[in-house]
Design a protein around this motif. Structure first.
Motif, mmCIF file in Angstrom:
data_model
loop_
_atom_site.group_PDB
_atom_site.id
_atom_site.type_symbol
_atom_site.label_atom_id
_atom_site.label_comp_id
_atom_site.label_asym_id
_atom_site.label_seq_id
_atom_site.Cartn_x
_atom_site.Cartn_y
_atom_site.Cartn_z
ATOM 1 N N PHE A 113 5.429 -1.003 6.628
ATOM 2 C CA PHE A 113 6.843 -1.094 6.303
ATOM 3 C C PHE A 113 7.052 -1.955 5.063
ATOM 4 O O PHE A 113 6.338 -2.944 4.843
ATOM 5 C CB PHE A 113 7.621 -1.703 7.475
ATOM 6 C CG PHE A 113 7.556 -0.864 8.723
ATOM 7 C CD1 PHE A 113 8.486 0.138 8.947
ATOM 8 C CD2 PHE A 113 6.570 -1.080 9.677
ATOM 9 C CE1 PHE A 113 8.431 0.908 10.094
ATOM 10 C CE2 PHE A 113 6.504 -0.322 10.827
ATOM 11 C CZ PHE A 113 7.437 0.689 11.031
ATOM 12 N N TYR A 114 8.076 -1.596 4.279
ATOM 13 C CA TYR A 114 8.390 -2.374 3.084
ATOM 14 C C TYR A 114 9.875 -2.243 2.771
ATOM 15 O O TYR A 114 10.581 -1.367 3.305
ATOM 16 C CB TYR A 114 7.541 -1.909 1.900
ATOM 17 C CG TYR A 114 7.897 -0.547 1.374
ATOM 18 C CD1 TYR A 114 8.699 -0.393 0.233
ATOM 19 C CD2 TYR A 114 7.429 0.606 2.004
ATOM 20 C CE1 TYR A 114 9.023 0.857 -0.250
ATOM 21 C CE2 TYR A 114 7.750 1.862 1.533
ATOM 22 C CZ TYR A 114 8.562 1.994 0.401
ATOM 23 O OH TYR A 114 8.884 3.227 -0.058
ATOM 24 N N LYS A 115 10.385 -3.141 1.908
ATOM 25 C CA LYS A 115 11.787 -3.132 1.523
ATOM 26 C C LYS A 115 11.993 -2.155 0.379
ATOM 27 O O LYS A 115 11.342 -2.267 -0.669
ATOM 28 C CB LYS A 115 12.208 -4.532 1.098
ATOM 29 C CG LYS A 115 13.644 -4.654 0.611
ATOM 30 C CD LYS A 115 14.618 -4.456 1.754
ATOM 31 C CE LYS A 115 16.052 -4.657 1.253
ATOM 32 N NZ LYS A 115 16.489 -3.608 0.333
ATOM 33 N N GLY A 152 17.192 0.196 1.710
ATOM 34 C CA GLY A 152 16.958 0.049 3.139
ATOM 35 C C GLY A 152 15.542 -0.410 3.430
ATOM 36 O O GLY A 152 14.966 -1.223 2.714
ATOM 37 N N VAL A 153 14.965 0.164 4.492
ATOM 38 C CA VAL A 153 13.600 -0.151 4.911
ATOM 39 C C VAL A 153 12.820 1.145 4.961
ATOM 40 O O VAL A 153 13.264 2.127 5.578
ATOM 41 C CB VAL A 153 13.570 -0.847 6.284
ATOM 42 C CG1 VAL A 153 12.139 -1.060 6.751
ATOM 43 C CG2 VAL A 153 14.329 -2.172 6.227
ATOM 44 N N GLY A 154 11.651 1.149 4.309
ATOM 45 C CA GLY A 154 10.854 2.357 4.251
ATOM 46 C C GLY A 154 9.616 2.288 5.122
ATOM 47 O O GLY A 154 9.077 1.209 5.388
ATOM 48 N N LEU A 155 9.166 3.473 5.573
ATOM 49 C CA LEU A 155 7.899 3.614 6.280
ATOM 50 C C LEU A 155 6.954 4.380 5.382
ATOM 51 O O LEU A 155 7.228 5.530 5.010
ATOM 52 C CB LEU A 155 8.090 4.365 7.598
ATOM 53 C CG LEU A 155 6.802 4.797 8.319
ATOM 54 C CD1 LEU A 155 5.977 3.574 8.715
ATOM 55 C CD2 LEU A 155 7.124 5.657 9.537
ATOM 56 N N ALA A 156 5.861 3.718 5.001
ATOM 57 C CA ALA A 156 4.854 4.349 4.153
ATOM 58 C C ALA A 156 3.640 4.686 4.991
ATOM 59 O O ALA A 156 3.202 3.903 5.834
ATOM 60 C CB ALA A 156 4.466 3.419 3.008
ATOM 61 N N ILE A 157 3.075 5.867 4.770
ATOM 62 C CA ILE A 157 1.817 6.258 5.392
ATOM 63 C C ILE A 157 0.883 6.705 4.286
ATOM 64 O O ILE A 157 1.226 7.607 3.497
ATOM 65 C CB ILE A 157 2.024 7.365 6.435
ATOM 66 C CG1 ILE A 157 2.867 6.836 7.604
ATOM 67 C CG2 ILE A 157 0.670 7.884 6.944
ATOM 68 C CD1 ILE A 157 3.098 7.833 8.708
ATOM 69 N N SER A 158 -0.243 6.013 4.181
ATOM 70 C CA SER A 158 -1.239 6.287 3.133
ATOM 71 C C SER A 158 -0.603 6.262 1.748
ATOM 72 O O SER A 158 -0.893 7.096 0.885
ATOM 73 C CB SER A 158 -1.923 7.632 3.399
ATOM 74 O OG SER A 158 -2.599 7.598 4.636
#
Length: 483
Positions: free
Chosen positions: A77-79, A83-89
């Protein structure tokens, strides 16, 4: 504890000891106490103690999230900017914003649907205008309201750009009207013309100032003929009108009867209503209500009465009795009907004959109400059995005009050489004819086989007459079948 805003720890002043000097308690104790406090405030890797304040993280990026996993350091997770993002790879998969959750990329099990207006609300989902309403969409967009006024009769009249996608009788929900706030809610509408819609049952009170939409999104949908919504179950009805399941009609006394059924299909001419009936106290000695004679009718002698199942849109069912097989005058609130049977009174008195009906089959019951003996239609010698020459026996008044068949008993009355015939028309042949043969009840003159002979048969009616010929005998009516 002397830590700066970035968390850098500094020992208390005066801690430093010089070679050859005596170490004082003021040098020794404060640093150790400060270290103790610092260790107490630490975040334990075991998770044995909770955080005592907010956990501050770096903003991170899609390629280097602020919260990551040891085995996948570009997943977490990051800002984001909004908002707030969900990163995968290292790729953005989902983002939580103030407007909701947005899904990015390809996720096969998620379908994104855009709702263009506020017509989809819990108000519609939880507060339909009546029981057994189906919610769905007819794909017609909401209309913007450009004005609201008194229609001249006290109703609220809405102005729109184009009303052609709406129809009179539909249920529509009005939102966000200012000024004429009494318009907000769900209404049955009347489409007045190309740009005006009236809200049935409304009362115009306050001047319109601005805003508002009508319809769109989820609306109450009508059910077509042949469909019935009961609770949460949508099913096909038992149509056509008058279809029943486990119908039982029992005459109880000279003026009362019981009508019950697991299901009866009723119609208002355009749609059907399928409901059970449990009218165990129908009284032909009363009128003007339900489970009684229609209107001002009174019970009379020698009369065939029609039994109607009647229903309300809310599912209430009762029985109405009149003398018509084609129409009823409904009590208030009832709009659905089905003809389900008949009863009749005896000639000479305003009392019911004793009958029982199961489904469409009706039988006279000797000993019940005014059915004190069997209904003999004709007795004795009549016509000729050899040609034969038939005697017409009328069934008028004894069975409903639309009855499809009757059940009769024909006997020779125990007479030697007595033969009695019955047929549905006068085109039937003699007892020895094979095309077409009549129903025969007879006995030989031989003493060994003389005796009372009876034949019971169901005859499909070709008219309201049966035809009888006999050297000796009689014919008795046992019952009929409803259409």
């Amino acid at each position: 504890m002397p830590s700066d805003s970035n968390g850098n720890y500094s020992l208390p002043p005066g801690y430093l000891a010089e070679v050859g000097e005596t170490i004082q308690p003021s040098q020794h104790n404060p640093p150790l106490e400060d270290i103790r406090d610092a260790l107490t405030a630490r975040l334990m890797r075991s998770g044995a103690a909770p955080m005592a304040g907010p956990l501050k993280l770096t903003d991170g990026t899609v390629g280097a999230p602020a919260v990551i996993f040891n085995s996948a350091q570009t997943t977490g997770f990051y800002k984001t900017a909004t908002g707030v993002g969900l990163a995968i790879s290292g790729s953005l998969i989902a983002e939580w914003k103030s407007t909701g959750l947005e899904i990015g990329g390809r996720v096969d099990f998620v379908t994104e649907t855009l709702l263009a207006d506020k017509a989809v609300t819990l108000r519609k989902l939880y507060k339909p205008s009546g029981p057994s309403k189906l919610l769905g969409t007819n794909s017609n967009a909401a209309l913007t309201i450009t004005g609201a006024a008194n229609n001249g009769s006290g109703l609220i009249r809405l102005s729109v750009a184009d009303s052609s996608t709406f129809a009179t009788g539909q249920k529509k929900t009005v939102f966000d009207v200012l000024g004429t706030t009494e318009a907000n809610g769900t209404w049955t509408i009347t489409v007045v013309d190309a740009t005006h819609i009236d809200l049935q049952g409304s009362t115009f009170t306050n001047a319109w100032t601005s805003g508002g939409t009508i319809g769109g999104g989820v609306d109450e949908l009508g059910l077509g003929a042949g469909l019935q919504l009961t609770g949460s179950t949508l099913s096909a009805s038992l149509s056509p009108e008058g279809t029943t399941r486990k119908l039982a009609v029992d005459v109880l006394t000279n003026t009362t009867l019981s009508v019950t059924a697991d299901a009866v299909v009723m119609s208002d001419g355009t749609s059907t209503l399928t409901r059970p009936i449990n009218s165990t106290g129908v009284n032909l000695g009363t009128n003007g209500g339900v489970d009684a004679l229609q209107g001002s009718l009174t019970i009379a002698s020698g009369t065939m009465y029609s039994l109607w199942a009647i229903g309300k849109a809310d599912g209430t069912t009762k029985v109405l009795v009149n003398t018509s097989d084609t129409a009823v005058t409904f009590p208030t609130g009832y709009t659905f009907k089905a003809l389900i049977g008949h009863v009749r009174t005896v000639s000479g008195s305003a009392n019911l004959m004793g009958t029982k009906q199961r489904g469409k089959k009706v039988r006279y019951i000797v000993g019940l109400a005014q059915t004190t003996t069997g209904l003999v239609l004709i007795t004795g010698a009549s016509g000729s059995i050899s040609t034969p020459t038939w005697t017409a026996v009328s069934l008028s008044g004894l069975i409903p005009a639309a009855a499809v068949s009757v059940v009769v008993s024909v006997t020779n009355n125990g007479q030697a050489n007595g033969i009695a015939l019955v047929a549905p028309s006068n085109s039937y042949g003699s007892p020895t004819s094979s095309n077409p043969p009549p129903i025969v009840a007879g006995a030989s003159s031989s003493p060994a086989i003389q005796g009372y002979v009876a034949a019971i048969s169901e005859i499909l009616l070709e008219s309201m007459n049966l035809y009888y010929a006999a050297t000796a005998g009689s014919m008795m009516l046992l019952g009929w079948e409803e259409p």
